[in-house]
Design a protein around this motif. Sequence first.
Motif, PDB file in Angstrom:
ATOM      1  N   ARG A  82      19.836 -19.220 -51.139  1.00  0.00           N
ATOM      2  CA  ARG A  82      19.342 -18.368 -50.050  1.00  0.00           C
ATOM      3  C   ARG A  82      18.459 -17.241 -50.593  1.00  0.00           C
ATOM      4  N   SER A 134      15.918 -13.642 -44.372  1.00  0.00           N
ATOM      5  CA  SER A 134      16.018 -14.839 -45.197  1.00  0.00           C
ATOM      6  C   SER A 134      15.213 -15.920 -44.478  1.00  0.00           C
ATOM      7  N   GLY A 136      17.199 -20.658 -45.840  1.00  0.00           N
ATOM      8  CA  GLY A 136      18.249 -20.912 -46.815  1.00  0.00           C
ATOM      9  C   GLY A 136      18.789 -22.320 -46.644  1.00  0.00           C
TER      10      GLY A 136
END
Length: 272
Positions: free
Chosen positions: A78, A94, A97
Motif C-alpha cells: 500500500r 492511497s 493498494g
Amino acid sequence: MKNILLTIAGLISLNLSAQSNRVPFERNCFWTETVINGVIKDKWKYQFDYQYRTSSEPTNVSSDKGNMFTNPFQHVYRPWIHYQATPKVRLSLSPLGFWESYTSALENGGSNKVQPEFRICPQITLSDKIGNVSIDQRYRLEYRMLGQKVVLNDGLGYGLGLSFPDDSRKYRLRYFVRATVPLTKKLYVVTWNELFVSFGKNVSDNKIWDQNRTFCLLGVRPKISFPMRFELGYGLQYANRYTSKIDYVEKNNILQVYIIVENLNKIWNNKK
C-alpha cells in the motif's frame, strides 16, 4: 480529553453490542508491518506499507494448538501520499493498494484459496497533545474492489480471481484513535482502537458492522544514524463473519510487530 474518552467508551459499547448473540471462534495471529516514510518536498511526504500476516486454524474447524504461524493469512502492498496542511492536520491518499487474503483448506472443503483485492483510500488525520501524551484521530474511507476467491496451485494462479465484478465493490469507513505515551527518550507506549463500518448497495444490514481492533504496544527508538523505531505488542480483533447459515464473530489474538523508517531520505543523505 473528556470527548476522546467518551468516543472510546462509545466504540467499546458498539463493539460489544455487535458481538451479542453471535457464534464465536478464535485464531492466534502474527502480524508484521514495515512502514517506510520519506519527504517529497516541503509539506508533501510519501509512505509505503508492506504487511505480512499468518494465523492458526480457527477453533471452529481445527484444534492445531493455536500455532499462529500455521497458515499464510494476508499480504498487503500500500503506497501513500501525504500533505501536511497544518501541524495538526494531515491529508492523505492511497491511490491504489493491493491485498492478498488467504483461506485454508480446512475452511474451504479441502482447497487453499486466495482472494485479491484493490483499495483506494483517502483519509484525514488530526493530531493534538494532552500534556506529554500525543493523541491522533484518523478518518479513512476505503473503496474496495474484491476479486473472486480461487484455488492456490503452485503459486498464485489467480485466474478468475482477477475478475472484479460490480457486486463485490464496497465502501468502508474506519475511525482510529491512538494515544502515544513517552516513557523515556527511547521508550514509549502506544495504544489504539479502530472501528470499521461497511456501507453501499452491496453491503447487507447484517454486515454493516465489519470489525474492531484494539492494540497496546511498546515502542523503542534505537540510537542509530537515521530515524527508525520498532513496536511490539498485543492486539485483539473482533470481525464480522456472518454467513447465510451462521452468524459468526471471529476473535483474533494478535502478536504485532512494526518496523518504521521515519525518513528514508536521511539514509541517502548519510551516504553522501
